[in-house]
Scaffold this motif. Structure first.
Motif, short mmCIF file in Angstrom:
data_model
loop_
_atom_site.label_atom_id
_atom_site.label_comp_id
_atom_site.label_asym_id
_atom_site.label_seq_id
_atom_site.Cartn_x
_atom_site.Cartn_y
_atom_site.Cartn_z
N LEU A 1 -55.65 -6.98 53.07
CA LEU A 1 -55.47 -8.41 52.84
C LEU A 1 -54.94 -8.69 51.43
N ALA A 2 -55.07 -7.96 50.47
CA ALA A 2 -54.57 -8.24 49.04
C ALA A 2 -53.11 -7.97 49.12
N LYS A 3 -52.72 -6.85 49.90
CA LYS A 3 -51.01 -6.56 50.12
C LYS A 3 -50.56 -7.73 50.93
N TYR A 4 -51.04 -8.19 51.99
CA TYR A 4 -50.63 -9.37 52.91
C TYR A 4 -50.33 -10.63 51.84
N LEU A 5 -51.54 -10.95 51.11
CA LEU A 5 -51.52 -11.95 50.10
C LEU A 5 -50.34 -11.91 49.47
N TYR A 6 -50.29 -10.75 48.77
CA TYR A 6 -48.94 -10.68 47.74
C TYR A 6 -47.60 -10.78 48.46
N GLU A 7 -47.58 -9.94 49.51
CA GLU A 7 -46.19 -10.11 50.20
C GLU A 7 -46.03 -11.60 50.73
N ASN A 8 -47.01 -12.34 51.21
CA ASN A 8 -46.63 -13.74 51.41
C ASN A 8 -46.51 -14.71 50.36
N LEU A 9 -47.18 -14.51 49.09
CA LEU A 9 -46.90 -15.46 47.99
C LEU A 9 -45.53 -15.35 47.41
N VAL A 10 -44.94 -14.12 47.41
CA VAL A 10 -43.67 -13.99 46.72
C VAL A 10 -42.58 -14.96 47.60
N SER A 11 -42.76 -15.29 48.64
CA SER A 11 -41.94 -16.02 49.37
C SER A 11 -42.24 -17.64 48.81
N VAL A 12 -43.11 -18.07 47.91
CA VAL A 12 -43.41 -19.22 47.50
C VAL A 12 -42.18 -19.62 46.45
N PRO A 13 -41.57 -20.67 46.46
CA PRO A 13 -40.69 -20.93 45.65
C PRO A 13 -41.24 -21.16 44.02
N ASN A 14 -40.39 -20.57 43.07
CA ASN A 14 -40.61 -20.71 41.59
C ASN A 14 -42.37 -20.37 41.39
N ILE A 15 -42.52 -19.23 42.06
CA ILE A 15 -44.10 -18.81 41.69
C ILE A 15 -43.99 -17.25 40.65
N ARG A 16 -44.61 -17.36 40.04
CA ARG A 16 -44.93 -16.26 38.93
C ARG A 16 -46.34 -15.63 39.39
#
Length: 120
Positions: A14-29
């Protein structure tokens, strides 16, 4: 012990899946290392979205989408000072969460970012 090992595997996925999907959000750090075989991440991610205060983000996610995240220092003020930010948002998962929950969160997060971008 088998149950705890199973929970550990699930949380790592789940941690990996969350990270992989968060990187697609515009202007995220996203704070912290990218998950890999050599890097274990807990089932959470701290992050900021450019020009959106984490508390505002958490409030709209809660009120408009029923999604609960944390915002603030997370008992890590020295780290926030080091990173040069006054607060961050944090999404946390546990063994009862699913990939569908992550998908719902990402959709709600993207809609919330779009909402705030209307005011730029």
């Amino acid at each position: 012990m088998l149950i705890m090992a199973t929970i550990g595997v699930l949380q790592t996925e789940l941690a990996k899946y969350l990270y992989e999907n968060l990187v697609s959000v515009p202007n995220i750090r996203i704070y912290g290392p990218k998950p890999s075989e050599n890097v274990h991440r807990g089932a959470l991610c701290s992050f900021n979205i450019e020009d959106i205060h984490p508390t505002d983000l958490a409030t709209i996610l809660d009120q408009q989408h029923g999604v609960a995240i944390r915002s603030g220092h997370h008992c890590a003020q020295p780290l926030h000072r080091h990173l040069g930010v006054n607060a961050s948002a944090r999404a946390s998962l546990h063994f009862y969460n699913t990939k569908e929950d992550v998908d719902d969160f990402i959709q709600a997060l993207n809609e919330t970012v779009s909402f705030f971008n209307m005011f730029k």
